[in-house]
Enzyme design. Structure first.
Site, short mmCIF file in Angstrom:
data_model
loop_
_atom_site.label_atom_id
_atom_site.label_comp_id
_atom_site.label_asym_id
_atom_site.label_seq_id
_atom_site.Cartn_x
_atom_site.Cartn_y
_atom_site.Cartn_z
CE LYS A 38 -17.07 -6.20 8.56
NZ LYS A 38 -17.70 -7.52 8.73
CG ASP A 65 -18.84 -9.29 5.99
OD1 ASP A 65 -18.73 -10.16 5.11
OD2 ASP A 65 -18.20 -9.32 7.07
CG LEU A 66 -25.24 -10.69 4.89
CD1 LEU A 66 -26.69 -10.72 4.43
CD2 LEU A 66 -25.16 -10.98 6.39
CE LYS A 67 -16.30 -12.77 5.30
NZ LYS A 67 -16.88 -11.93 6.37
CG ASP A 70 -26.50 -21.58 -1.61
OD1 ASP A 70 -26.63 -22.60 -2.30
OD2 ASP A 70 -27.11 -21.40 -0.54
CB ILE A 71 -26.61 -23.36 -6.33
CG1 ILE A 71 -27.97 -22.95 -5.77
CG2 ILE A 71 -26.16 -24.71 -5.77
CD1 ILE A 71 -29.11 -23.87 -6.21
N PRO A 72 -25.54 -20.82 -8.02
CG PRO A 72 -24.38 -20.96 -10.05
CD PRO A 72 -24.82 -21.80 -8.89
CG ASN A 73 -31.94 -19.77 -9.15
OD1 ASN A 73 -32.21 -18.87 -9.93
ND2 ASN A 73 -32.84 -20.29 -8.32
CB THR A 130 -7.77 -11.40 7.09
OG1 THR A 130 -8.97 -11.31 7.88
CG2 THR A 130 -7.89 -10.50 5.89
N GLY A 221 -12.73 -3.80 13.32
CA GLY A 221 -13.74 -4.17 14.31
C GLY A 221 -13.21 -3.99 15.72
NE ARG A 222 -11.91 -9.25 16.78
CZ ARG A 222 -11.50 -10.45 16.40
NH1 ARG A 222 -11.47 -11.44 17.28
NH2 ARG A 222 -11.09 -10.66 15.18
O1 LIG Z 1 -15.50 -9.73 4.65
C1 LIG Z 1 -15.02 -9.27 5.71
O2 LIG Z 1 -15.36 -8.18 6.12
C2 LIG Z 1 -13.93 -10.02 6.34
C3 LIG Z 1 -13.17 -10.83 5.50
C4 LIG Z 1 -11.96 -11.38 5.97
O3 LIG Z 1 -11.22 -12.03 5.23
N1 LIG Z 1 -11.60 -11.13 7.26
C5 LIG Z 1 -12.36 -10.41 8.12
O4 LIG Z 1 -11.94 -10.21 9.27
N2 LIG Z 1 -13.56 -9.88 7.69
C6 LIG Z 1 -14.44 -9.15 8.64
O5 LIG Z 1 -13.76 -7.98 9.09
C7 LIG Z 1 -13.99 -7.75 10.48
C8 LIG Z 1 -12.67 -7.72 11.19
O6 LIG Z 1 -12.87 -7.52 12.55
P1 LIG Z 1 -11.69 -7.35 13.58
O7 LIG Z 1 -10.77 -8.54 13.41
O8 LIG Z 1 -12.39 -7.35 14.89
O9 LIG Z 1 -11.01 -6.05 13.23
C9 LIG Z 1 -14.94 -8.85 10.96
O10 LIG Z 1 -16.25 -8.32 10.96
C10 LIG Z 1 -14.80 -9.94 9.91
O11 LIG Z 1 -16.02 -10.65 9.72
#
Ligand SMILES: O=C(O)c1cc(=O)[nH]c(=O)n1[C@@H]1O[C@H](COP(=O)(O)O)[C@@H](O)[C@H]1O
Length: 245
Positions: A38, A65-67, A70-73, A130, A221-222
């Site tokens: 990711k 994962d750039l989430k 923005d506006i639809p266009n 989350t 991640g961590r």
């Molecule tokens: O879309 C995501 O990946 C994401 C959504 C969400 O609701 N919560 C969330 O933690 N993430 C991503 O998931 C990863 C979690 O990382 P750790 O908390 O270090 O395990 C990070 O890169 C967040 O940007």
């Protein structure tokens, strides 16, 4: 595919690093583990599309994962670019609404018809982050009801827009699948192996618990990238995931 490969393919390692060099060090330590990679804002904003191409050349599946929100266009055009880049999965915020999510899907489809050799990426809507807890949802975001209700509401909207699934916490997986169907994908961060620091996450489960909820992918991640041995941490998580079957 053996059970190790099956489990590893459902582990998404968050390459939350400031530079490509740092990310490459981790990739080297994880060599031979066929996990999803990711790439989030921190790495993409510094290393850009070239690093995504590098991961694809190394044979990895990539969740970008750039989430987008923005506006639809604008989102449609962004989705076109990300599909053309060849990512396997990317996400938009469900809070952008039905029209925005439908526009994202249109961007994907237009990119595919312009370059038919591209593989269709899995398009995912982010529900409630989350890190959001009940109090924050009601008092800061001004959304009434429980976190689960809000997540399921966004998941339904995401499905209606024609997307493939959602990002949510593992705690909501069962409710999402009950409402949107078993094939509707769940990608769940907020994963914390027993004893690891929770940090800024609010809605967490262990890898085993998350898999038992029936999630399709876990994002970690961590607990991996800051572990003394990231390779051992990743292998231990994969072992735990296997226990769910
Ligand atoms: O879309 C995501 O990946 C994401 C959504 C969400 O609701 N919560 C969330 O933690 N993430 C991503 O998931 C990863 C979690 O990382 P750790 O908390 O270090 O395990 C990070 O890169 C967040 O940007």
């Amino acid at each position: 595919m053996n059970r190790f490969e099956q489990a590893a393919g459902r582990l998404m390692v968050a390459l939350d690093y400031p530079t490509a060099e740092r990310a490459r060090e981790l990739i080297k330590t994880l060599e031979g583990i066929p996990c999803y990679m990711k790439v989030g804002m921190q790495l993409y904003y510094s290393a850009g599309p070239d690093f995504v191409r590098e991961l694809k050349e190394r044979g990895y599946s990539v969740f970008l994962d750039l989430k987008m929100h923005d506006i639809p266009n604008t989102v449609k055009n962004g989705a076109y670019s990300l599909t053309s880049l060849g990512v396997d999965m990317f996400n938009v915020h469900a809070a952008g609404g039905l029209k925005m999510m439908k526009a994202a899907k249109e961007g994907v489809m237009e990119a595919l018809s312009a370059s038919p050799s591209l593989k269709q990426p899995i398009l995912i809507g982010v529900t409630q982050l989350t890190s959001t807890d009940q109090k924050m949802l009601n008092q800061e975001l001004g959304i009434p009801g429980t976190v689960e209700e809000s997540v399921v509401c966004y998941a339904s909207l995401t499905k209606e827009a024609g997307l493939d699934g959602v990002v949510a916490s593992p705690l909501e997986v069962r409710a999402i699948k009950e409402t949107c169907g078993q094939d509707f994908k769940t990608v769940t961060p907020g994963i914390r192996p027993a004893g690891s620091a929770v940090g800024d996450q609010s809605r967490t489960l262990t890898p085993l618990e998350a898999m038992k909820q029936g999630t399709d992918y876990i994002v970690v991640g961590r607990p991996i990238i800051t572990a003394p041995s990231p390779r051992d941490a990743a292998l231990q998580i994969i072992e735990e995931m296997k226990q769910a079957w």
